[in-house]
Design a protein around this motif. Structure first.
Motif, PDB file in Angstrom:
ATOM      1  N   ALA A 180     -40.483  13.761  17.009  1.00  0.00           N
ATOM      2  CA  ALA A 180     -41.722  13.719  16.228  1.00  0.00           C
ATOM      3  C   ALA A 180     -41.545  14.392  14.873  1.00  0.00           C
ATOM      4  CB  ALA A 180     -42.847  14.399  16.996  1.00  0.00           C
ATOM      5  N   SER A 181     -42.284  13.892  13.891  1.00  0.00           N
ATOM      6  CA  SER A 181     -42.313  14.531  12.582  1.00  0.00           C
ATOM      7  C   SER A 181     -42.909  15.928  12.698  1.00  0.00           C
ATOM      8  CB  SER A 181     -43.136  13.695  11.608  1.00  0.00           C
ATOM      9  OG  SER A 181     -42.573  12.418  11.430  1.00  0.00           O
ATOM     10  N   THR A 182     -42.624  16.780  11.722  1.00  0.00           N
ATOM     11  CA  THR A 182     -43.033  18.183  11.803  1.00  0.00           C
ATOM     12  C   THR A 182     -44.063  18.528  10.735  1.00  0.00           C
ATOM     13  OG1 THR A 182     -41.129  18.797  10.431  1.00  0.00           O
ATOM     14  CG2 THR A 182     -40.844  18.896  12.818  1.00  0.00           C
ATOM     15  N   LEU A 183     -44.998  19.391  11.121  1.00  0.00           N
ATOM     16  CA  LEU A 183     -46.084  19.805  10.235  1.00  0.00           C
ATOM     17  C   LEU A 183     -46.021  21.284   9.874  1.00  0.00           C
ATOM     18  CD1 LEU A 183     -49.048  17.872  11.928  1.00  0.00           C
ATOM     19  CD2 LEU A 183     -47.651  17.159   9.982  1.00  0.00           C
ATOM     20  N   THR A 184     -45.137  22.034  10.521  1.00  0.00           N
ATOM     21  CA  THR A 184     -44.907  23.443  10.187  1.00  0.00           C
ATOM     22  C   THR A 184     -43.402  23.693  10.222  1.00  0.00           C
ATOM     23  OG1 THR A 184     -44.944  24.294  12.458  1.00  0.00           O
ATOM     24  CG2 THR A 184     -47.077  24.100  11.323  1.00  0.00           C
ATOM     25  N   VAL A 185     -42.953  24.733   9.540  1.00  0.00           N
ATOM     26  CA  VAL A 185     -41.514  25.010   9.510  1.00  0.00           C
ATOM     27  C   VAL A 185     -41.001  25.458  10.876  1.00  0.00           C
ATOM     28  CG1 VAL A 185     -41.458  25.522   7.045  1.00  0.00           C
ATOM     29  CG2 VAL A 185     -41.904  27.373   8.671  1.00  0.00           C
ATOM     30  N   SER A 186     -41.851  26.081  11.677  1.00  0.00           N
ATOM     31  CA  SER A 186     -41.402  26.545  12.993  1.00  0.00           C
ATOM     32  C   SER A 186     -41.066  25.375  13.913  1.00  0.00           C
ATOM     33  CB  SER A 186     -42.472  27.431  13.642  1.00  0.00           C
ATOM     34  OG  SER A 186     -43.673  26.706  13.857  1.00  0.00           O
ATOM     35  N   GLU A 187     -41.626  24.214  13.659  1.00  0.00           N
ATOM     36  CA  GLU A 187     -41.381  23.056  14.517  1.00  0.00           C
ATOM     37  C   GLU A 187     -39.979  22.489  14.356  1.00  0.00           C
ATOM     38  OE1 GLU A 187     -45.950  21.333  14.970  1.00  0.00           O
ATOM     39  OE2 GLU A 187     -44.547  20.327  13.625  1.00  0.00           O
ATOM     40  N   PHE A 188     -39.287  22.837  13.276  1.00  0.00           N
ATOM     41  CA  PHE A 188     -37.894  22.393  13.142  1.00  0.00           C
ATOM     42  C   PHE A 188     -36.957  23.590  12.984  1.00  0.00           C
ATOM     43  CE2 PHE A 188     -39.785  22.186   8.890  1.00  0.00           C
ATOM     44  CZ  PHE A 188     -38.847  22.801   8.065  1.00  0.00           C
ATOM     45  N   GLN A 189     -37.307  24.681  13.630  1.00  0.00           N
ATOM     46  CA  GLN A 189     -36.526  25.907  13.507  1.00  0.00           C
ATOM     47  C   GLN A 189     -35.088  25.728  13.979  1.00  0.00           C
ATOM     48  OE1 GLN A 189     -38.564  29.308  15.081  1.00  0.00           O
ATOM     49  NE2 GLN A 189     -37.023  30.775  14.379  1.00  0.00           N
ATOM     50  N   ASP A 190     -34.862  24.801  14.897  1.00  0.00           N
ATOM     51  CA  ASP A 190     -33.505  24.568  15.379  1.00  0.00           C
ATOM     52  C   ASP A 190     -32.588  24.007  14.287  1.00  0.00           C
ATOM     53  OD1 ASP A 190     -35.157  22.287  15.486  1.00  0.00           O
ATOM     54  OD2 ASP A 190     -33.830  21.281  16.894  1.00  0.00           O
ATOM     55  N   THR A 205     -35.932  12.598   3.590  1.00  0.00           N
ATOM     56  CA  THR A 205     -36.193  12.152   4.941  1.00  0.00           C
ATOM     57  C   THR A 205     -37.024  13.208   5.644  1.00  0.00           C
ATOM     58  OG1 THR A 205     -35.149  11.354   7.002  1.00  0.00           O
ATOM     59  CG2 THR A 205     -34.076  13.188   5.865  1.00  0.00           C
ATOM     60  N   SER A 206     -37.538  12.900   6.817  1.00  0.00           N
ATOM     61  CA  SER A 206     -38.383  13.859   7.527  1.00  0.00           C
ATOM     62  C   SER A 206     -37.538  14.975   8.142  1.00  0.00           C
ATOM     63  CB  SER A 206     -39.191  13.157   8.621  1.00  0.00           C
ATOM     64  OG  SER A 206     -38.336  12.425   9.481  1.00  0.00           O
ATOM     65  N   ALA A 207     -38.146  16.147   8.264  1.00  0.00           N
ATOM     66  CA  ALA A 207     -37.446  17.338   8.768  1.00  0.00           C
ATOM     67  C   ALA A 207     -37.506  17.369  10.289  1.00  0.00           C
ATOM     68  CB  ALA A 207     -38.052  18.602   8.172  1.00  0.00           C
ATOM     69  N   ASN A 208     -36.713  16.540  10.905  1.00  0.00           N
ATOM     70  CA  ASN A 208     -36.630  16.479  12.357  1.00  0.00           C
ATOM     71  C   ASN A 208     -35.360  15.738  12.740  1.00  0.00           C
ATOM     72  OD1 ASN A 208     -38.278  14.132  11.231  1.00  0.00           O
ATOM     73  ND2 ASN A 208     -37.765  13.344  13.260  1.00  0.00           N
ATOM     74  N   VAL A 209     -34.934  15.939  13.959  1.00  0.00           N
ATOM     75  CA  VAL A 209     -33.828  15.138  14.485  1.00  0.00           C
ATOM     76  C   VAL A 209     -34.344  13.727  14.706  1.00  0.00           C
ATOM     77  CG1 VAL A 209     -32.275  14.832  16.453  1.00  0.00           C
ATOM     78  CG2 VAL A 209     -32.728  17.135  15.558  1.00  0.00           C
ATOM     79  N   SER A 210     -33.530  12.731  14.400  1.00  0.00           N
ATOM     80  CA  SER A 210     -33.941  11.338  14.563  1.00  0.00           C
ATOM     81  C   SER A 210     -34.444  11.082  15.973  1.00  0.00           C
ATOM     82  CB  SER A 210     -32.770  10.404  14.260  1.00  0.00           C
ATOM     83  OG  SER A 210     -32.482  10.406  12.881  1.00  0.00           O
ATOM     84  N   SER A 263     -29.771  24.654   3.706  1.00  0.00           N
ATOM     85  CA  SER A 263     -29.482  25.626   2.673  1.00  0.00           C
ATOM     86  C   SER A 263     -30.686  26.490   2.350  1.00  0.00           C
ATOM     87  CB  SER A 263     -29.033  24.897   1.396  1.00  0.00           C
ATOM     88  OG  SER A 263     -27.951  24.047   1.671  1.00  0.00           O
ATOM     89  N   LEU A 264     -31.880  25.929   2.494  1.00  0.00           N
ATOM     90  CA  LEU A 264     -33.110  26.648   2.181  1.00  0.00           C
ATOM     91  C   LEU A 264     -34.262  25.964   2.889  1.00  0.00           C
ATOM     92  CD1 LEU A 264     -34.046  29.041   0.356  1.00  0.00           C
ATOM     93  CD2 LEU A 264     -34.604  27.346  -1.382  1.00  0.00           C
ATOM     94  N   VAL A 265     -35.211  26.767   3.360  1.00  0.00           N
ATOM     95  CA  VAL A 265     -36.431  26.265   3.989  1.00  0.00           C
ATOM     96  C   VAL A 265     -37.617  26.818   3.212  1.00  0.00           C
ATOM     97  CG1 VAL A 265     -37.843  26.196   6.081  1.00  0.00           C
ATOM     98  CG2 VAL A 265     -35.344  26.174   6.261  1.00  0.00           C
ATOM     99  N   VAL A 306     -45.657  15.016   5.862  1.00  0.00           N
ATOM    100  CA  VAL A 306     -44.993  15.876   6.839  1.00  0.00           C
ATOM    101  C   VAL A 306     -43.934  16.691   6.099  1.00  0.00           C
ATOM    102  CG1 VAL A 306     -45.382  14.265   8.742  1.00  0.00           C
ATOM    103  CG2 VAL A 306     -43.267  14.093   7.394  1.00  0.00           C
ATOM    104  N   TYR A 307     -43.246  17.601   6.808  1.00  0.00           N
ATOM    105  CA  TYR A 307     -42.142  18.330   6.187  1.00  0.00           C
ATOM    106  C   TYR A 307     -40.947  17.398   6.030  1.00  0.00           C
ATOM    107  CZ  TYR A 307     -43.978  23.005   5.753  1.00  0.00           C
ATOM    108  OH  TYR A 307     -44.711  24.094   5.338  1.00  0.00           O
ATOM    109  N   GLY A 308     -40.265  17.546   4.912  1.00  0.00           N
ATOM    110  CA  GLY A 308     -39.108  16.710   4.632  1.00  0.00           C
ATOM    111  C   GLY A 308     -37.866  17.537   4.384  1.00  0.00           C
ATOM    112  N   VAL A 309     -36.724  16.847   4.388  1.00  0.00           N
ATOM    113  CA  VAL A 309     -35.448  17.434   3.987  1.00  0.00           C
ATOM    114  C   VAL A 309     -34.926  16.620   2.819  1.00  0.00           C
ATOM    115  CG1 VAL A 309     -33.055  17.928   4.631  1.00  0.00           C
ATOM    116  CG2 VAL A 309     -34.889  18.306   6.283  1.00  0.00           C
ATOM    117  N   ALA A 310     -34.562  17.309   1.750  1.00  0.00           N
ATOM    118  CA  ALA A 310     -34.117  16.644   0.536  1.00  0.00           C
ATOM    119  C   ALA A 310     -32.714  17.094   0.157  1.00  0.00           C
ATOM    120  CB  ALA A 310     -35.081  16.940  -0.619  1.00  0.00           C
TER     121      ALA A 310
END
Length: 265
Positions: free
Chosen positions: A189-199, A181-186, A205-207, A77-81
């Protein structure tokens, strides 16, 4: 695609002129004005656009070294590092997700050999090579090489080496572990595209946009990595079934003869 990439890179270039997260055109401020992610050429294949790959890689590494948070694709899934050795960045990642303070973060490494630098390993190296790189998180005893501010409440740490060339190159270029960690609010659901965590974009810093990861209509594609505890010699405990449960269990039990232990409730 090229036009979007050029605009994103120009905006990124403007963003780095100011201090990170400051009132000026820092990383976060730059992306808020951009409202667009940075495309990953070829969906992550260096063969298709070597120059574009290096530009995107450089942008990600620069943001991380400045203490920023970078969203990027993995093999699940998309992650945040962020840099695992940066206490400030770790605090930001918890704030971003609204994550409970006692919920641990995994580390992301570029290659199996680095696991021994940050963990005490009590399984054969061949076992690590069989599972990594891949959609598996291995929980091991942490070593003194890890930042004490990372999961200070536990002696264990989860290790990820995703089967995705870009994030591994980012980890290699940063010369240290990434916290991942996964790119979503705890609890979401986990995200599979960048638009799904646009909020979350304004706080990042970078997407990096690597396209859709798997079938966005399939719940199975959102399961994330299989998490397995290997901290006790001769045993394994499945902490989260994830997307690779069956092959993981076959390798641990059938090939290496490890005994399954139930997870603590």
């Amino acid at each position: 695609m090229l036009a979007a990439r050029g605009a994103a890179l120009a905006g990124w270039s403007r963003a780095v002129e100011g201090p990170l997260g400051g009132a000026g055109p820092g990383w976060a401020g730059g992306l808020r004005s951009l409202h667009r992610p940075l495309p990953l050429p070829g969906g992550g294949s260096t063969q298709r656009d070597p120059r574009g790959w290096q530009e995107t890689l450089g942008a990600a590494v620069a943001a991380l070294r400045e203490g920023g948070l970078v969203a990027l694709p993995t093999d699940t899934v998309y992650g945040v590092a962020c840099l695992a050795q940066s206490a400030r960045a770790l605090r930001r990642i918890y704030s971003l997700k609204g994550r409970e303070a006692r919920k641990p973060l995994a580390i992301c490494l570029a290659e199996v050999a680095l696991v021994y630098r940050y963990c005490h390993v009590n399984v054969p190296e061949e076992l690590l090579q069989d599972l990594l790189p891949g959609p598996v998180t291995l929980v091991l005893q942490r070593s003194e090489g890890l930042n004490k501010d990372l999961n200070p409440f536990t002696s264990l740490v989860g290790v990820r080496i995703p089967d995705h060339a870009f994030i591994r190159e980012v980890a290699r270029a940063c010369s240290g572990p990434l916290a991942l960690t996964s790119a979503n609010v705890s609890s979401r659901a986990s995200t599979l595209t960048v638009s799904e965590f646009q909020d979350l974009w304004p706080q990042l810093s970078l997407v990096i946009d690597g396209g859709a990861i798997g079938d966005v209509q399939s719940p199975e594609c959102r399961l994330g990595s299989t998490v397995v505890d290997l901290s006790v010699s001769g045993k394994y405990t499945i902490i989260r079934p994830g997307c690779a449960l069956t092959p993981t269990v076959e390798i641990l039990g059938k090939k290496y003869g490890l005994t399954s232990e139930p997870a603590c409730s």
